[in-house]
Each structure stands twice: as structure tokens, then as C-alpha cells.
Design a protein around this motif. Structure first.
Motif, PDB file in Angstrom:
ATOM      1  N   ALA A  82       0.807  -1.218   0.000  1.00  0.00           N
ATOM      2  CA  ALA A  82       0.000   0.000   0.000  1.00  0.00           C
ATOM      3  C   ALA A  82       0.841   1.268   0.000  1.00  0.00           C
ATOM      4  O   ALA A  82       0.351   2.335  -0.374  1.00  0.00           O
ATOM      5  CB  ALA A  82      -0.935   0.004   1.213  1.00  0.00           C
ATOM      6  N   GLN A  83       2.121   1.169   0.414  1.00  0.00           N
ATOM      7  CA  GLN A  83       2.992   2.338   0.467  1.00  0.00           C
ATOM      8  C   GLN A  83       3.822   2.441  -0.808  1.00  0.00           C
ATOM      9  O   GLN A  83       4.077   1.445  -1.490  1.00  0.00           O
ATOM     10  CB  GLN A  83       3.908   2.267   1.684  1.00  0.00           C
ATOM     11  N   THR A  84       4.257   3.654  -1.114  1.00  0.00           N
ATOM     12  CA  THR A  84       5.058   3.852  -2.319  1.00  0.00           C
ATOM     13  C   THR A  84       6.506   3.425  -2.135  1.00  0.00           C
ATOM     14  O   THR A  84       7.177   3.042  -3.086  1.00  0.00           O
ATOM     15  CB  THR A  84       5.026   5.337  -2.746  1.00  0.00           C
ATOM     16  N   SER A  85       7.005   3.505  -0.898  1.00  0.00           N
ATOM     17  CA  SER A  85       8.383   3.109  -0.599  1.00  0.00           C
ATOM     18  C   SER A  85       8.532   3.026   0.914  1.00  0.00           C
ATOM     19  O   SER A  85       7.608   3.342   1.662  1.00  0.00           O
ATOM     20  CB  SER A  85       9.381   4.138  -1.163  1.00  0.00           C
ATOM     21  N   GLY A  86       9.699   2.594   1.367  1.00  0.00           N
ATOM     22  CA  GLY A  86       9.932   2.542   2.803  1.00  0.00           C
ATOM     23  C   GLY A  86      10.557   1.249   3.262  1.00  0.00           C
ATOM     24  O   GLY A  86      11.001   0.424   2.461  1.00  0.00           O
ATOM     25  N   ALA A  87      10.585   1.063   4.573  1.00  0.00           N
ATOM     26  CA  ALA A  87      11.218  -0.107   5.178  1.00  0.00           C
ATOM     27  C   ALA A  87      10.261  -1.300   5.168  1.00  0.00           C
ATOM     28  O   ALA A  87       9.754  -1.732   6.199  1.00  0.00           O
ATOM     29  CB  ALA A  87      11.648   0.222   6.601  1.00  0.00           C
ATOM     30  N   TYR A  88      10.009  -1.815   3.966  1.00  0.00           N
ATOM     31  CA  TYR A  88       9.102  -2.953   3.794  1.00  0.00           C
ATOM     32  C   TYR A  88       9.817  -4.021   2.980  1.00  0.00           C
ATOM     33  O   TYR A  88       9.443  -4.348   1.850  1.00  0.00           O
ATOM     34  CB  TYR A  88       7.819  -2.506   3.089  1.00  0.00           C
ATOM     35  N   THR A  89      10.891  -4.537   3.564  1.00  0.00           N
ATOM     36  CA  THR A  89      11.750  -5.484   2.872  1.00  0.00           C
ATOM     37  C   THR A  89      10.952  -6.654   2.296  1.00  0.00           C
ATOM     38  O   THR A  89      10.161  -7.284   2.985  1.00  0.00           O
ATOM     39  CB  THR A  89      12.820  -6.029   3.836  1.00  0.00           C
ATOM     40  N   GLY A  90      11.175  -6.906   1.020  1.00  0.00           N
ATOM     41  CA  GLY A  90      10.509  -8.013   0.346  1.00  0.00           C
ATOM     42  C   GLY A  90       9.239  -7.621  -0.368  1.00  0.00           C
ATOM     43  O   GLY A  90       8.690  -8.428  -1.133  1.00  0.00           O
ATOM     44  N   ASP A  91       8.753  -6.399  -0.149  1.00  0.00           N
ATOM     45  CA  ASP A  91       7.519  -5.955  -0.788  1.00  0.00           C
ATOM     46  C   ASP A  91       7.801  -5.174  -2.062  1.00  0.00           C
ATOM     47  O   ASP A  91       8.926  -4.720  -2.308  1.00  0.00           O
ATOM     48  CB  ASP A  91       6.695  -5.098   0.174  1.00  0.00           C
ATOM     49  N   VAL A  92       6.751  -5.002  -2.863  1.00  0.00           N
ATOM     50  CA  VAL A  92       6.837  -4.278  -4.132  1.00  0.00           C
ATOM     51  C   VAL A  92       5.709  -3.262  -4.189  1.00  0.00           C
ATOM     52  O   VAL A  92       4.566  -3.592  -3.861  1.00  0.00           O
ATOM     53  CB  VAL A  92       6.730  -5.255  -5.326  1.00  0.00           C
ATOM     54  N   SER A  93       6.005  -2.037  -4.582  1.00  0.00           N
ATOM     55  CA  SER A  93       4.979  -0.997  -4.637  1.00  0.00           C
ATOM     56  C   SER A  93       4.308  -0.949  -6.001  1.00  0.00           C
ATOM     57  O   SER A  93       4.840  -1.453  -7.000  1.00  0.00           O
ATOM     58  CB  SER A  93       5.602   0.369  -4.335  1.00  0.00           C
ATOM     59  N   ALA A  94       3.158  -0.300  -6.035  1.00  0.00           N
ATOM     60  CA  ALA A  94       2.438  -0.142  -7.301  1.00  0.00           C
ATOM     61  C   ALA A  94       3.248   0.696  -8.277  1.00  0.00           C
ATOM     62  O   ALA A  94       3.240   0.449  -9.490  1.00  0.00           O
ATOM     63  CB  ALA A  94       1.079   0.499  -7.040  1.00  0.00           C
ATOM     64  N   GLU A  95       3.981   1.698  -7.755  1.00  0.00           N
ATOM     65  CA  GLU A  95       4.807   2.531  -8.616  1.00  0.00           C
ATOM     66  C   GLU A  95       5.913   1.718  -9.286  1.00  0.00           C
ATOM     67  O   GLU A  95       6.246   1.930 -10.459  1.00  0.00           O
ATOM     68  CB  GLU A  95       5.432   3.679  -7.808  1.00  0.00           C
ATOM     69  N   MET A  96       6.494   0.787  -8.536  1.00  0.00           N
ATOM     70  CA  MET A  96       7.530  -0.077  -9.110  1.00  0.00           C
ATOM     71  C   MET A  96       6.959  -0.912 -10.243  1.00  0.00           C
ATOM     72  O   MET A  96       7.592  -1.101 -11.286  1.00  0.00           O
ATOM     73  CB  MET A  96       8.100  -0.992  -8.030  1.00  0.00           C
ATOM     74  N   LEU A  97       5.738  -1.407 -10.045  1.00  0.00           N
ATOM     75  CA  LEU A  97       5.087  -2.227 -11.066  1.00  0.00           C
ATOM     76  C   LEU A  97       4.752  -1.399 -12.297  1.00  0.00           C
ATOM     77  O   LEU A  97       4.926  -1.842 -13.435  1.00  0.00           O
ATOM     78  CB  LEU A  97       3.831  -2.868 -10.491  1.00  0.00           C
ATOM     79  N   ALA A  98       4.259  -0.178 -12.065  1.00  0.00           N
ATOM     80  CA  ALA A  98       3.932   0.698 -13.186  1.00  0.00           C
ATOM     81  C   ALA A  98       5.180   1.018 -13.998  1.00  0.00           C
ATOM     82  O   ALA A  98       5.139   1.082 -15.238  1.00  0.00           O
ATOM     83  CB  ALA A  98       3.288   1.980 -12.673  1.00  0.00           C
TER      84      ALA A  98
END
Length: 235
Positions: free
Chosen positions: A55-71
Motif C-alpha cells: 500500500a505504500q510507495t516506498s519505505g522499510a518494507y523489505t521483500g515488498d513491491v509498490s504499485a509505482e515499481m510495477l507501473a
């Protein structure tokens, strides 16, 4: 969590179907293949999506992927709230809504999954459960152009069991009514997909049910030959 680079051949094999009018084809491979899938479908009417995002665009969420990265790598859709995310990762409706809002902010389309368990169906609570999930999972940013809903009864996923056509019609009608209440006139244009043991032998009948606008296909999508027949059944 299926597919290595060699699996891209199955996506390549779908290119011959893109001349079929009135069908939107979306493939959602694991994160590792999203960018490669975008590359191999260039020039074809096949969109590529992902199976989840944060749900976040970036940050300390190791292992996650943001929607912006996918776009950024060319994805256009993101599946959210799949029953396996609910059961294995304890994701709640509010979390799904947060992810959907992030997807919309990134300019992508969310495919929001909802569906009841076997126990909830047997207790006669399927409609109430699905309605509550839908209301809790849709963010205020949802429109018919950036949101699709996938009804996937949990007990039908990967089991070979499928609700009757009457049961599918009943739930999809309830979803349509709920969307109309929540989004107004635009809610009647949101696409509602059916998911749960969709296969060649039942696809045409399911597509013929009122308020079924498409399918969220699981295991049957792993082989292009089988997936292609399902796509061709959508008229």
C-alpha cells in the motif's frame, strides 16, 4: 508462485488470439516475470499485471513491491485480496482497500477478489459475507475504469468444485447492486469476473451468466492451449 523464464513461451503462444474482438486478455505472472512478460507481449493486445503490491510507495518494507515499481516496468493491473492472501497472510479488507488506492494512484487497475468459505456458504451467509468484503475492500478512488471485481468462492479455488450457475448469478447480482449503491451509476459498468476452477469444460456456460463479465483463471491459465480455449469461449 508458478513460472520461470521458460514459462514465457506460454504467454508468447497467446499472441495469436489478440485479433479476437471484444476480449481483454491480462496475464499476471510472479514479480520476477512481470517485466519480461511486458517485453514479450509488446505489439500484442495482451496486458500484464502483478499478483499483489504494497500500500505504500516506498519505505522499510523489505521483500515488498509498490504499485509505482510495477507501473515503472509496464504492469497495468494488480490482483488484490486473493483468498490465499487472506488465509495465509491474514490480510483484512481494509488492507486490500489501502492497496487498491495505491494501485489507482499509480495509474493502474485493481482486480479486487472477494468470496466466501465453504462453511459460510453452508451457513447461508455467502451473500452477506461477499457484500461485506466488497464494501470493505473498495477505496473511494474506485471507478469502472480502474477497478474490476473478481468473485472467487474460496471452496472452489483449485478444488474442481464450482458453484451452480444459479449460485454464481445470485452472487454476481448482489455484487452489481452493491457496486451501484457504492459508486452510483458508474458501479453498473464495473467489470465483475468469476474465479474458481474455471476450465475449458465450464467456461462458456459461466460466461453466459448474467453479470459475469469475464474470468479470473488460475491453474488452467498455466498452459496456453487450455487458457486459449477459455479465452475463445468468452463471446
Amino acid at each position: 508462485m508458478n513460472g520461470l523464464a521458460s514459462s514465457l513461451a506460454e504467454i508468447e503462444a497467446l499472441k495469436g488470439l489478440t485479433g479476437e474482438a471484444a476480449r481483454d486478455i491480462v496475464v499476471c505472472p510472479p514479480f520476477t516475470l512481470v517485466e519480461k512478460a511486458v517485453e514479450c507481449t509488446k505489439g500484442a493486445a495482451i496486458a500484464v499485471g502483478a499478483q499483489d503490491c504494497h500500500a505504500q510507495t516506498s519505505g522499510a518494507y523489505t521483500g515488498d513491491v509498490s504499485a509505482e515499481m510495477l507501473a515503472e516496468i509496464g504492469a497495468r493491473f494488480v490482483i488484490l485480496g486473493h483468498s490465499e492472501r487472506h488465509s495465509a497472510y491474514k490480510e483484512m479488507d481494509a488492507a486490500v482497500a489501502g492497496k487498491a488506492a495505491a494501485v489507482h494512484k499509480a495509474g493502474l487497475t485493481s482486480i479486487i477478489c472477494i468470496g466466501e468459505t465453504r462453511a459460510e456458504r453452508d451457513e447461508g451467509r455467502a451473500i452477506d459475507v461477499v457484500r461485506a468484503q466488497l464494501e470493505g475492500s473498495i477505496p473511494d478512488t474506485a471507478t469502472s475504469s480502474n477497478t474490476a471485481i473478481a468473485y472467487e468462492p474460496v471452496w472452489a479455488i483449485g478444488t474442481g468444485l464450482v458453484p451452480s450457475l444459479e449460485q454464481i448469478e445470485e452472487v454476481h447480482l448482489s455484487i452489481r447492486q452493491t457496486l451501484g449503491e457504492r459508486l452510483g451509476e458508474d458501479g453498473y459498468s464495473v467489470r465483475i469476473l468469476y474465479g474458481g476452477s474455471v476450465k475449458v469444460s465450464n467456461a462458456a456456460a459461466i460466461f453466459g451468466v448474467s453479470n459475469v463479465d469475464g474470468a479470473l483463471v488460475g491453474g488452467a491459465s498455466l498452459k496456453a492451449s487450455e487458457f486459449a480455449e477459455i479465452i475463445l469461449a468468452a463471446v
